[in-house]
Design a protein around this motif. Structure first.
Motif, PDB file in Angstrom:
ATOM      1  N   GLU A  39      15.083  82.271 -21.218  1.00 51.13           N
ATOM      2  CA  GLU A  39      15.591  83.587 -20.829  1.00 51.13           C
ATOM      3  C   GLU A  39      14.511  84.412 -20.144  1.00 51.13           C
ATOM      4  N   LYS A  40      13.282  84.285 -20.601  1.00 53.99           N
ATOM      5  CA  LYS A  40      12.167  85.051 -20.027  1.00 53.99           C
ATOM      6  C   LYS A  40      11.552  84.372 -18.804  1.00 53.99           C
ATOM      7  N   GLY A  41      12.032  83.147 -18.496  1.00 53.97           N
ATOM      8  CA  GLY A  41      11.482  82.422 -17.353  1.00 53.97           C
ATOM      9  C   GLY A  41      10.137  81.788 -17.641  1.00 53.97           C
ATOM     10  N   GLN A  42       9.876  81.526 -18.912  1.00 52.82           N
ATOM     11  CA  GLN A  42       8.605  80.932 -19.333  1.00 52.82           C
ATOM     12  C   GLN A  42       8.860  79.536 -19.867  1.00 52.82           C
ATOM     13  N   GLY A  43       7.816  78.817 -20.152  1.00 51.49           N
ATOM     14  CA  GLY A  43       7.955  77.510 -20.777  1.00 51.49           C
ATOM     15  C   GLY A  43       8.244  76.403 -19.772  1.00 51.49           C
ATOM     16  N   THR A  44       8.456  75.209 -20.302  1.00 51.77           N
ATOM     17  CA  THR A  44       8.643  74.043 -19.438  1.00 51.77           C
ATOM     18  C   THR A  44      10.096  73.849 -19.031  1.00 51.77           C
ATOM     19  N   GLN A  45      11.019  74.337 -19.815  1.00 57.38           N
ATOM     20  CA  GLN A  45      12.445  74.191 -19.488  1.00 57.38           C
ATOM     21  C   GLN A  45      12.801  75.255 -18.465  1.00 57.38           C
ATOM     22  N   ASN A  46      13.368  74.813 -17.328  1.00 63.08           N
ATOM     23  CA  ASN A  46      13.655  75.795 -16.290  1.00 63.08           C
ATOM     24  C   ASN A  46      15.136  75.994 -16.012  1.00 63.08           C
TER      25      ASN A  46
END
Length: 93
Positions: A47-54
């Motif tokens: 949701e925040k546009g962070q991490g490896t899952q896009n």
């Protein structure tokens, strides 16, 4: 990197989750993640546009359509109403 269409689908996915919460169908994101065994931190990062899952996982879209009556057409295209006129579980009856 998420495609433009993928970003729109992800945005609608979260819109649907928040609408389910507003209608008190679910208590919040944790209700959804607990029910389907989804890592809540991954969902929050998405949701925040962070991490490896896009992008949102297809299973998650299926849960909204099958179990909560969200329109698959709306989720994928943005066309029509957020909620299907009849619940998918009611079809064929």
């Amino acid at each position: 990197m998420q495609s433009e269409e993928g970003a729109k689908i992800t945005k609608r996915f979260f819109e649907a989750l928040y609408e389910l919460k507003n209608r008190r169908i679910i208590r919040g994101k944790q209700t959804f993640t607990d029910r389907y065994g989804i890592n809540r931190w991954n969902l929050n990062a998405l949701e925040k546009g962070q991490g490896t899952q896009n992008s949102v996982q297809l299973d998650w879209l299926t849960y909204l359509v099958r179990d909560y009556g969200i329109s698959g057409r709306w989720l994928l295209t943005g066309e029509g109403e957020m909620f299907a006129r009849t619940s998918p579980k009611d079809k064929g009856k």
